[in-house]
Design a protein around this motif. Structure first.
Motif, mmCIF file in Angstrom:
data_model
loop_
_atom_site.group_PDB
_atom_site.id
_atom_site.type_symbol
_atom_site.label_atom_id
_atom_site.label_comp_id
_atom_site.label_asym_id
_atom_site.label_seq_id
_atom_site.Cartn_x
_atom_site.Cartn_y
_atom_site.Cartn_z
ATOM 1 N N ASP A 48 32.839 28.886 1.821
ATOM 2 C CA ASP A 48 32.468 29.616 3.035
ATOM 3 C C ASP A 48 33.687 30.134 3.797
ATOM 4 N N VAL A 50 36.239 28.265 4.979
ATOM 5 C CA VAL A 50 36.617 27.336 6.034
ATOM 6 C C VAL A 50 37.606 26.312 5.488
ATOM 7 N N MET A 100 39.151 22.587 6.339
ATOM 8 C CA MET A 100 38.811 21.420 7.155
ATOM 9 C C MET A 100 39.702 20.249 6.782
ATOM 10 N N GLU A 133 39.108 21.937 11.902
ATOM 11 C CA GLU A 133 38.371 23.010 11.236
ATOM 12 C C GLU A 133 38.908 24.360 11.691
ATOM 13 N N ARG A 134 39.091 25.261 10.764
ATOM 14 C CA ARG A 134 39.459 26.646 11.099
ATOM 15 C C ARG A 134 38.722 27.600 10.163
ATOM 16 N N ASP A 135 38.207 28.653 10.779
ATOM 17 C CA ASP A 135 37.442 29.654 10.045
ATOM 18 C C ASP A 135 38.008 31.018 10.397
ATOM 19 N N GLU A 136 39.131 31.347 9.771
ATOM 20 C CA GLU A 136 39.832 32.590 10.095
ATOM 21 C C GLU A 136 39.909 33.533 8.893
ATOM 22 N N HIS A 137 39.154 33.257 7.842
ATOM 23 C CA HIS A 137 39.183 34.116 6.665
ATOM 24 C C HIS A 137 37.936 34.994 6.550
ATOM 25 N N GLY A 140 34.795 34.389 6.481
ATOM 26 C CA GLY A 140 33.714 33.953 5.613
ATOM 27 C C GLY A 140 33.981 34.157 4.134
ATOM 28 N N SER A 153 42.824 33.285 0.347
ATOM 29 C CA SER A 153 41.404 33.583 0.336
ATOM 30 C C SER A 153 41.098 34.900 -0.370
#
Length: 466
Positions: free
Chosen positions: A148, A150, A152, A164-168, A170, A190
């Motif tokens: 996804d 993310v 972690m 947690e980081r979600d900078e790509h 999705g 990614s």
């Protein structure tokens, strides 16, 4: 003293005025005129050989009917080599004790179930593509990258996520890693075409630097010897090396693969090994940016099959799409050991399309090591690797030594021998050489007998002082 180093032709006994023609032979066989020079012969004789014994010690499989959805995508030992973790399609991080799995067992009693073999597991929100133990955490924190997009971190004592980081955007994170000199600095690659560096001390993992490649980034690996150097393997067939302190331009660019680069591993501070879906591993010198050696034998055209290096032993390992694990010695381009991953007894389902999806070496001493290999069916196999026992060779007797000297040195007519490999030595010199060799061999046993007091039962039966 006479000078026997002067060169003069050997005389033919039947025609004294005619020089003797020395036959072009080696060990009594006529030499082919088209035979390659000695240097080429040595290269041909330097064929790959396996100096190690590989023994299967443990097979871990899933007893559930859904074993096909338990593919292992990542296998990682911690920095103490006492624990290792696996992750993949099953959305679980499983933690195992290396000591328990490597403990001696009864013959043929090496099959275990994942549920019974692992110490514990942590469920994750998505499928995992990468795992890394965080340096300096005492094997308490492990990081992951998932499908996804993310990244972690999990506290293994509390068994909860702590970062947690979600900078790509999705897009799937294929690889993540930590800097050895600054464990708070991490990097991830990614499908969004970027390699991002981030700081875990920030709540959202603020981005420290971004490298825009515009093609999927499949591999991110910090140099364990020089922590500020990071290698980035990309789908544009190249490996880029960046200094984390100055990310404006790459320090090196390694270009030579024919397809996307899937893995990169540092073998030493200046040597990188890469894997690609062109079916090759390549060892590179990062200083002159040229390939050192290419390794072929495994099958890899479309999948991630894993790559790991045992630095102390100089061994490289990868999986294969024909469900085999391959081991290469860094000195040779052909594999030295190949093993098919047979299904466990419980895995009775068809294995169409099965492949080795992850491998990992345990970085231990030079004489012994452990190799983990995980498959697309969720089966994990553990191999103990060690050097075979050394053989004790008995010294040949005097008669055998003489025969060996004659066989190697003298060729052709015994009265007028040719020289094998010693083309500058002539008849008088040869006679002196052989005579000296024989005299040395004959004197040595006599000297040993004198040291023993004359030898025989009488000498061994004397007391000290007699």
């Amino acid at each position: 003293m006479k000078n026997f180093s002067s060169h003069f032709p050997l005389q033919n006994p039947q025609h004294p005025n005619t020089p003797l023609a020395i036959p072009n032979t080696i060990l009594g066989q006529e030499k082919d005129e088209n035979e390659p020079p000695p240097s080429d012969i040595e290269d041909q004789q330097d064929k790959p050989r396996c100096d190690w014994d590989f023994n299967l010690t443990t097979v871990i499989s899933s007893s559930s009917a859904a074993a096909g959805s338990d593919a292992i995508g990542a296998v990682e030992f911690d920095h103490t080599d006492s624990l290792f973790a696996t992750g993949g399609i099953a959305r679980k991080i499983r933690i195992y004790s290396a000591e328990k799995l490597l403990a001696p067992r009864r013959n043929d009693d090496y099959a275990l179930d994942h549920a019974a073999a692992c110490e514990f597991y942590i469920c994750t929100p998505a499928r995992l593509s990468s795992l890394k133990w965080k340096p300096g955490s005492g094997s308490r924190v492990i990081g992951s990258g998932d499908y996804d997009g993310v990244v972690m971190e999990y506290d293994l004592e509390k068994r909860v996520p702590v970062f947690e980081r979600d900078e790509h955007g999705g897009k799937r994170v294929w690889s993540m890693d930590y800097s050895g000199c600054d464990p708070t600095l991490g990097a991830s690659g990614s499908d969004d075409g970027t390699m991002q560096m981030w700081d875990t001390r920030c709540d959202l993992g603020n981005c420290v630097a971004t490298v825009q490649v515009n093609r999927p980034v499949c591999s991110v690996e910090f140099n364990p010897f020089i922590g500020h150097m990071v290698a980035v393997g990309c789908a544009d067939r190249k490996i880029y090396g960046y200094d984390a302190r100055r990310m404006a331009d790459p320090v090196f660019i390694l270009d030579g693969h024919q397809k996307a680069v899937t893995y990169t591993k540092f073998l030493d501070p200046k040597t990188v090994v890469s894997s690609s879906v062109d079916g090759c591993l390549v060892m590179w010198d990062t200083e002159d940016q040229n390939p050192i050696r290419t390794y072929r034998g495994h099958v890899n055209s479309r999948r991630f099959v894993g790559l790991s290096v045992w630095r102390n032993g100089g061994l490289l390992s990868c999986g294969s799409e024909d469900n085999h694990v391959f081991v290469y010695d860094k000195r040779w381009g052909d594999p030295i050991w190949v093993r098919g991953l047979e299904p466990a007894a419980a895995a009775h389902q068809p294995r169409n399309g099965g492949f080795v999806s992850g491998v990992c070496w345990r970085q231990t001493a030079e004489e012994r090591c452990t190799l983990m290999a995980g498959g697309s069916d969720g089966v994990l196999q553990v191999f103990e690797v060690g050097q075979p026992p050394r053989r004790n060779f008995q010294s040949p007797d005097l008669k055998t030594k003489k025969k060996n000297i004659i066989r190697v040195v003298l060729v052709g007519d015994p009265k007028f021998p040719a020289i094998a490999g010693l083309h500058g030595v002539h008849q008088p010199e040869l006679a002196i050489m052989v005579t000296l060799l024989f005299s040395i061999l004959e004197k040595k046993p006599k000297q040993e007998e004198e040291k023993d007091g004359g030898g025989g039962k009488e000498a061994t039966g004397r007391k000290k002082g007699e």
